[in-house]
Write a protein that holds these residues in place. Structure first.
Motif, mmCIF file in Angstrom:
data_model
loop_
_atom_site.group_PDB
_atom_site.id
_atom_site.type_symbol
_atom_site.label_atom_id
_atom_site.label_comp_id
_atom_site.label_asym_id
_atom_site.label_seq_id
_atom_site.Cartn_x
_atom_site.Cartn_y
_atom_site.Cartn_z
ATOM 1 N N THR A 22 43.339 86.830 81.596
ATOM 2 C CA THR A 22 42.538 87.980 81.176
ATOM 3 C C THR A 22 41.533 88.284 82.275
ATOM 4 O OG1 THR A 22 40.995 86.495 80.055
ATOM 5 C CG2 THR A 22 42.737 87.506 78.713
ATOM 6 N N PHE A 23 41.535 89.519 82.757
ATOM 7 C CA PHE A 23 40.616 89.889 83.819
ATOM 8 C C PHE A 23 39.185 89.883 83.295
ATOM 9 C CE2 PHE A 23 44.539 91.393 85.527
ATOM 10 C CZ PHE A 23 44.397 91.231 86.894
ATOM 11 N N MET A 24 38.288 89.385 84.129
ATOM 12 C CA MET A 24 36.882 89.370 83.768
ATOM 13 C C MET A 24 36.269 90.693 84.200
ATOM 14 S SD MET A 24 35.681 85.482 84.539
ATOM 15 C CE MET A 24 36.451 84.115 83.673
ATOM 16 N N HIS A 25 35.951 91.529 83.224
ATOM 17 C CA HIS A 25 35.456 92.865 83.539
ATOM 18 C C HIS A 25 33.976 92.874 83.906
ATOM 19 C CE1 HIS A 25 39.225 94.750 82.433
ATOM 20 N NE2 HIS A 25 39.240 94.033 81.331
ATOM 21 N N ASN A 26 33.281 91.757 83.706
ATOM 22 C CA ASN A 26 31.880 91.665 84.094
ATOM 23 C C ASN A 26 31.721 90.487 85.053
ATOM 24 O OD1 ASN A 26 29.139 91.788 84.381
ATOM 25 N ND2 ASN A 26 28.659 91.112 82.293
ATOM 26 N N PRO A 27 32.063 90.690 86.342
ATOM 27 C CA PRO A 27 32.086 89.572 87.288
ATOM 28 C C PRO A 27 30.720 88.957 87.555
ATOM 29 C CG PRO A 27 32.349 91.661 88.441
ATOM 30 C CD PRO A 27 32.451 91.961 86.976
ATOM 31 N N ASP A 28 29.623 89.684 87.263
ATOM 32 C CA ASP A 28 28.291 89.139 87.507
ATOM 33 C C ASP A 28 27.846 88.178 86.408
ATOM 34 O OD1 ASP A 28 27.769 90.505 89.919
ATOM 35 O OD2 ASP A 28 27.373 92.344 88.810
ATOM 36 N N SER A 29 28.558 88.175 85.307
ATOM 37 C CA SER A 29 28.152 87.339 84.184
ATOM 38 C C SER A 29 28.189 85.864 84.552
ATOM 39 C CB SER A 29 29.074 87.600 82.983
ATOM 40 O OG SER A 29 28.841 86.640 81.978
ATOM 41 N N GLU A 30 27.250 85.092 83.974
ATOM 42 C CA GLU A 30 27.243 83.651 84.209
ATOM 43 C C GLU A 30 28.485 82.987 83.634
ATOM 44 O OE1 GLU A 30 24.751 84.330 80.443
ATOM 45 O OE2 GLU A 30 25.170 85.332 82.344
ATOM 46 N N VAL A 31 29.212 83.716 82.770
ATOM 47 C CA VAL A 31 30.462 83.186 82.211
ATOM 48 C C VAL A 31 31.462 82.892 83.332
ATOM 49 C CG1 VAL A 31 32.431 83.717 80.720
ATOM 50 C CG2 VAL A 31 30.132 84.361 80.011
ATOM 51 N N VAL A 32 31.408 83.652 84.416
ATOM 52 C CA VAL A 32 32.307 83.425 85.554
ATOM 53 C C VAL A 32 32.105 82.017 86.102
ATOM 54 C CG1 VAL A 32 32.864 84.136 87.914
ATOM 55 C CG2 VAL A 32 32.427 85.876 86.163
ATOM 56 N N ILE A 33 30.846 81.618 86.252
ATOM 57 C CA ILE A 33 30.548 80.274 86.772
ATOM 58 C C ILE A 33 31.084 79.220 85.806
ATOM 59 C CG2 ILE A 33 28.729 78.702 87.538
ATOM 60 C CD1 ILE A 33 26.943 81.174 87.966
ATOM 61 N N GLU A 34 30.804 79.400 84.532
ATOM 62 C CA GLU A 34 31.236 78.416 83.534
ATOM 63 C C GLU A 34 32.762 78.328 83.453
ATOM 64 O OE1 GLU A 34 29.321 79.738 80.004
ATOM 65 O OE2 GLU A 34 27.295 79.266 80.735
ATOM 66 N N GLN A 35 33.434 79.492 83.493
ATOM 67 C CA GLN A 35 34.894 79.495 83.432
ATOM 68 C C GLN A 35 35.507 78.865 84.674
ATOM 69 O OE1 GLN A 35 35.961 79.824 80.213
ATOM 70 N NE2 GLN A 35 37.623 81.017 81.082
ATOM 71 N N LEU A 36 34.909 79.146 85.834
ATOM 72 C CA LEU A 36 35.443 78.572 87.068
ATOM 73 C C LEU A 36 35.332 77.049 87.049
ATOM 74 C CD1 LEU A 36 35.088 79.938 90.626
ATOM 75 C CD2 LEU A 36 34.613 77.536 90.221
ATOM 76 N N TYR A 37 34.191 76.536 86.640
ATOM 77 C CA TYR A 37 34.011 75.080 86.592
ATOM 78 C C TYR A 37 34.907 74.443 85.538
ATOM 79 C CZ TYR A 37 30.315 74.078 89.941
ATOM 80 O OH TYR A 37 29.619 73.861 91.098
ATOM 81 N N LYS A 38 35.102 75.158 84.439
ATOM 82 C CA LYS A 38 35.940 74.602 83.370
ATOM 83 C C LYS A 38 37.388 74.493 83.810
ATOM 84 C CE LYS A 38 37.408 75.549 78.608
ATOM 85 N NZ LYS A 38 37.271 76.462 77.450
ATOM 86 N N THR A 39 37.890 75.513 84.491
ATOM 87 C CA THR A 39 39.312 75.541 84.842
ATOM 88 C C THR A 39 39.604 74.893 86.193
ATOM 89 O OG1 THR A 39 38.928 77.795 85.614
ATOM 90 C CG2 THR A 39 39.883 77.545 83.441
ATOM 91 N N TRP A 40 38.674 74.977 87.123
ATOM 92 C CA TRP A 40 38.926 74.398 88.454
ATOM 93 C C TRP A 40 38.592 72.905 88.482
ATOM 94 C CZ3 TRP A 40 41.821 75.614 92.311
ATOM 95 C CH2 TRP A 40 41.610 75.072 93.585
ATOM 96 N N PHE A 41 37.455 72.547 87.893
ATOM 97 C CA PHE A 41 37.021 71.146 87.911
ATOM 98 C C PHE A 41 37.289 70.417 86.591
ATOM 99 C CE2 PHE A 41 33.857 72.723 91.189
ATOM 100 C CZ PHE A 41 34.468 72.083 92.252
ATOM 101 N N GLY A 42 37.502 71.173 85.516
ATOM 102 C CA GLY A 42 37.774 70.539 84.237
ATOM 103 C C GLY A 42 36.542 70.054 83.499
ATOM 104 N N ILE A 43 35.387 70.687 83.724
ATOM 105 C CA ILE A 43 34.170 70.251 83.039
ATOM 106 C C ILE A 43 33.507 71.443 82.343
ATOM 107 C CG2 ILE A 43 33.768 68.398 84.694
ATOM 108 C CD1 ILE A 43 31.545 70.089 85.889
#
Length: 315
Positions: A22-43
């Motif tokens: 699902t494309f993130m339509h609000n790239p400035d949101s802090e959710v981007v950071i949380e999603q990246l860490y969750k999926t890339w690092f698993g935390i």
């Protein structure tokens, strides 16, 4: 006619869940950071500061590296990984423009100014941008600047091992001897801070020192020639051959010293003392002579090896 069944798609990896694009339509949101860490690092960053300590745990780091290798070794894995990275495309594009994290909401700005916000920018530009249509190393200078800011500000001291390595690996690809020295300095500190990873950071430091000497000798980093579409000189090809043979750092330095000595000898033969000539033209002539001599030397070695196999019935 019988049709072969296609191989089943692999299950989504633990650390890299590749489904639900699902494309993130609000790239400035802090959710981007949380999603990246969750999926890339698993935390889960929402679990608090203690969640980040996993990124310095030797067993977890080994598991993460093995998982990533398995994904990259599979054609399906690489394809799914690329598809998954596309959900961050808008964030990547804003990061390339230097606009990521710019928001009227002060809380969003604060989130992107945290150590994890800075690392997220680095990963987006260095890793995810390839899946979003950017050429390898196309964003190297932008990413270098981000990593240099992390180092100069002292922010690197707040990073865990996996986070810090993402920063150092970007700087290791720099063609600036000063940035390579920065890598050595940070690695020295990291070896003292994370004693169970002392050998790892000693290797990183040695690698950065070798890179700095190669840049001073060649004026660039030969390891990047293929990625940047540059032709390697004969001297660079010989240097890369030494690196590929996985010799010790001492042997690499010996080879660079030998080449430097050969270069000075050619310079003294071609240009009498006191002769004035443009430095760039002088370097071009010396490089051409060195390449020609190395080409002849390689041809001679190949001829000797061919003759030595002449009486071998198994050749």
């Amino acid at each position: 006619m019988r049709f072969r069944r296609r191989a089943a798609m692999p299950d989504p990896p633990k650390y890299l869940p590749l489904g639900n694009i699902t494309f993130m339509h609000n790239p400035d949101s802090e959710v981007v950071i949380e999603q990246l860490y969750k999926t890339w690092f698993g935390i889960e960053l929402s679990d608090g500061p203690g969640a980040l300590e996993v990124l310095s745990d030797p067993e977890e780091i080994a598991r993460w590296n093995q998982q990533l290798k398995r994904v990259m070794a599979s054609e399906n894995g690489r394809y799914q990984l690329g598809r998954w990275m596309l959900q961050f495309q808008l964030a990547v594009e804003k990061a390339v423009k230097g606009e990521l994290g710019q928001s009227p909401d002060p809380e969003v700005v604060r989130k992107w100014d945290t150590p994890q916000g800075h690392v997220a920018r680095v990963i987006l530009l260095d890793q995810y941008s390839k899946a979003c249509g950017y050429m390898p190393l196309e964003n190297q200078q932008i990413t270098e600047k981000l990593c240099l800011d992390i180092v100069n500000s002292g922010l690197y001291k707040k990073l865990q091992i996996l986070e810090l390595d993402h920063v150092l690996y970007v700087l290791l690809r720099s063609e600036s001897p000063k940035l390579q020295k920065k890598v050595g300095d940070v690695s020295k500190w990291a070896g003292r801070r994370y004693k169970h990873f002392k050998n790892h950071y000693e290797q990183v430091r040695a690698y950065s020192e070798g890179n700095a000497k190669a840049i001073e000798h060649f004026g660039r980093l030969p390891q990047l020639n293929r990625a940047l579409g540059r032709n390697s000189t004969m001297a660079e090809k010989r240097y890369l051959m030494v690196l590929r043979n996985k010799v010790s750092q001492h042997e690499v330095e010996e080879e660079l010293r030998r080449m430097q000595k050969e270069q000075k000898k050619i310079e003294s033969e071609l240009f009498p003392e006191g002769e004035i000539i443009d430095p760039q033209e002088r370097k071009r002539i010396i490089d051409e002579v060195m390449e020609e001599r190395q080409r002849r030397s390689m041809e001679k070695s190949a001829a000797v090896e061919y003759r030595a196999q002449g009486d071998n019935p198994m050749r």
